[in-house]
Motif scaffolding. Sequence first.
Motif, PDB file in Angstrom:
ATOM      1  N   ALA A 269       0.825  -1.207   0.000  1.00  0.00           N
ATOM      2  CA  ALA A 269       0.000   0.000   0.000  1.00  0.00           C
ATOM      3  C   ALA A 269       0.865   1.266   0.000  1.00  0.00           C
ATOM      4  O   ALA A 269       0.375   2.354  -0.285  1.00  0.00           O
ATOM      5  N   GLY A 270       2.146   1.097   0.343  1.00  0.00           N
ATOM      6  CA  GLY A 270       3.048   2.243   0.369  1.00  0.00           C
ATOM      7  C   GLY A 270       2.730   3.225   1.488  1.00  0.00           C
ATOM      8  O   GLY A 270       2.948   4.417   1.350  1.00  0.00           O
ATOM      9  N   THR A 271       2.224   2.707   2.579  1.00  0.00           N
ATOM     10  CA  THR A 271       1.896   3.556   3.723  1.00  0.00           C
ATOM     11  C   THR A 271       2.723   3.128   4.925  1.00  0.00           C
ATOM     12  O   THR A 271       3.362   2.079   4.910  1.00  0.00           O
ATOM     13  N   THR A 272       2.712   3.951   5.938  1.00  0.00           N
ATOM     14  CA  THR A 272       3.519   3.672   7.120  1.00  0.00           C
ATOM     15  C   THR A 272       2.665   3.083   8.247  1.00  0.00           C
ATOM     16  O   THR A 272       1.445   3.276   8.286  1.00  0.00           O
ATOM     17  N   ARG A 273       3.328   2.428   9.157  1.00  0.00           N
ATOM     18  CA  ARG A 273       2.644   1.925  10.348  1.00  0.00           C
ATOM     19  C   ARG A 273       2.049   3.092  11.132  1.00  0.00           C
ATOM     20  O   ARG A 273       0.946   2.980  11.666  1.00  0.00           O
ATOM     21  N   LYS A 274       2.786   4.184  11.194  1.00  0.00           N
ATOM     22  CA  LYS A 274       2.328   5.352  11.927  1.00  0.00           C
ATOM     23  C   LYS A 274       1.004   5.860  11.369  1.00  0.00           C
ATOM     24  O   LYS A 274       0.079   6.170  12.127  1.00  0.00           O
ATOM     25  N   GLU A 275       0.895   5.955  10.052  1.00  0.00           N
ATOM     26  CA  GLU A 275      -0.329   6.438   9.420  1.00  0.00           C
ATOM     27  C   GLU A 275      -1.502   5.484   9.657  1.00  0.00           C
ATOM     28  O   GLU A 275      -2.613   5.911   9.960  1.00  0.00           O
ATOM     29  N   VAL A 276      -1.256   4.196   9.525  1.00  0.00           N
ATOM     30  CA  VAL A 276      -2.335   3.230   9.740  1.00  0.00           C
ATOM     31  C   VAL A 276      -2.764   3.247  11.206  1.00  0.00           C
ATOM     32  O   VAL A 276      -3.960   3.234  11.505  1.00  0.00           O
ATOM     33  N   ALA A 277      -1.811   3.317  12.130  1.00  0.00           N
ATOM     34  CA  ALA A 277      -2.150   3.393  13.551  1.00  0.00           C
ATOM     35  C   ALA A 277      -3.031   4.611  13.816  1.00  0.00           C
ATOM     36  O   ALA A 277      -4.035   4.523  14.531  1.00  0.00           O
ATOM     37  N   ARG A 278      -2.679   5.739  13.223  1.00  0.00           N
ATOM     38  CA  ARG A 278      -3.476   6.953  13.398  1.00  0.00           C
ATOM     39  C   ARG A 278      -4.897   6.746  12.888  1.00  0.00           C
ATOM     40  O   ARG A 278      -5.869   7.073  13.554  1.00  0.00           O
ATOM     41  N   ARG A 279      -5.020   6.140  11.706  1.00  0.00           N
ATOM     42  CA  ARG A 279      -6.349   5.924  11.118  1.00  0.00           C
ATOM     43  C   ARG A 279      -7.171   4.907  11.906  1.00  0.00           C
ATOM     44  O   ARG A 279      -8.391   4.946  11.883  1.00  0.00           O
TER      45      ARG A 279
ATOM     46  N   GLN B 162      -6.965   4.756  15.123  1.00  0.00           N
ATOM     47  CA  GLN B 162      -7.059   5.340  16.461  1.00  0.00           C
ATOM     48  C   GLN B 162      -6.428   4.424  17.509  1.00  0.00           C
ATOM     49  O   GLN B 162      -6.980   4.159  18.576  1.00  0.00           O
ATOM     50  N   MET B 163      -5.238   3.935  17.144  1.00  0.00           N
ATOM     51  CA  MET B 163      -4.463   3.041  17.997  1.00  0.00           C
ATOM     52  C   MET B 163      -3.100   3.688  18.183  1.00  0.00           C
ATOM     53  O   MET B 163      -2.603   4.356  17.268  1.00  0.00           O
ATOM     54  N   SER B 164      -2.489   3.522  19.329  1.00  0.00           N
ATOM     55  CA  SER B 164      -1.155   4.089  19.501  1.00  0.00           C
ATOM     56  C   SER B 164      -0.187   3.402  18.532  1.00  0.00           C
ATOM     57  O   SER B 164      -0.383   2.243  18.146  1.00  0.00           O
ATOM     58  N   GLU B 165       0.817   4.154  18.150  1.00  0.00           N
ATOM     59  CA  GLU B 165       1.820   3.600  17.236  1.00  0.00           C
ATOM     60  C   GLU B 165       2.508   2.389  17.866  1.00  0.00           C
ATOM     61  O   GLU B 165       2.765   1.386  17.194  1.00  0.00           O
ATOM     62  N   GLY B 166       2.788   2.458  19.164  1.00  0.00           N
ATOM     63  CA  GLY B 166       3.428   1.341  19.858  1.00  0.00           C
ATOM     64  C   GLY B 166       2.573   0.085  19.850  1.00  0.00           C
ATOM     65  O   GLY B 166       3.078  -1.016  19.627  1.00  0.00           O
ATOM     66  N   ALA B 167       1.275   0.253  20.088  1.00  0.00           N
ATOM     67  CA  ALA B 167       0.371  -0.900  20.087  1.00  0.00           C
ATOM     68  C   ALA B 167       0.296  -1.518  18.692  1.00  0.00           C
ATOM     69  O   ALA B 167       0.323  -2.747  18.543  1.00  0.00           O
ATOM     70  N   PHE B 168       0.218  -0.671  17.669  1.00  0.00           N
ATOM     71  CA  PHE B 168       0.151  -1.186  16.305  1.00  0.00           C
ATOM     72  C   PHE B 168       1.461  -1.882  15.935  1.00  0.00           C
ATOM     73  O   PHE B 168       1.456  -2.965  15.339  1.00  0.00           O
ATOM     74  N   ASN B 169       2.589  -1.286  16.303  1.00  0.00           N
ATOM     75  CA  ASN B 169       3.892  -1.892  16.007  1.00  0.00           C
ATOM     76  C   ASN B 169       4.041  -3.258  16.666  1.00  0.00           C
ATOM     77  O   ASN B 169       4.568  -4.187  16.048  1.00  0.00           O
ATOM     78  N   SER B 170       3.598  -3.393  17.913  1.00  0.00           N
ATOM     79  CA  SER B 170       3.731  -4.682  18.586  1.00  0.00           C
ATOM     80  C   SER B 170       2.889  -5.751  17.889  1.00  0.00           C
ATOM     81  O   SER B 170       3.272  -6.921  17.844  1.00  0.00           O
TER      82      SER B 170
END
Length: 78
Positions: free
Chosen positions: A25-35, A37-45
């Motif tokens: 999709a060419g998107t970042t984890r940070k952007e998806v986490a934001r969309r 409504q999850m913290s970046e850390g939670a999404f990364n884990s």
Amino acid sequence: MTKSDEGLPAQLAVAGNVRAALAEAGTTRKEVARRLQMSEGAFNSRCKGTRAFDVAQLQRVALVLDVPFSRLVTWEEK
């Protein structure tokens, strides 16, 4: 394999599928986490497979990345 490890192969496979969909999709984890409504850390884990996605989270990831839900939850048993 202990009771707590039983879901680990599936958890890691799903995490890998999400990472692959993110890359395509060419998107970042940070952007998806934001969309989501999850913290970046939670999404990364979850993307690393250290925590499991729940079904509702995977449904939202599929919508955000515009991929079929089945793509995120399909893997080959080893």
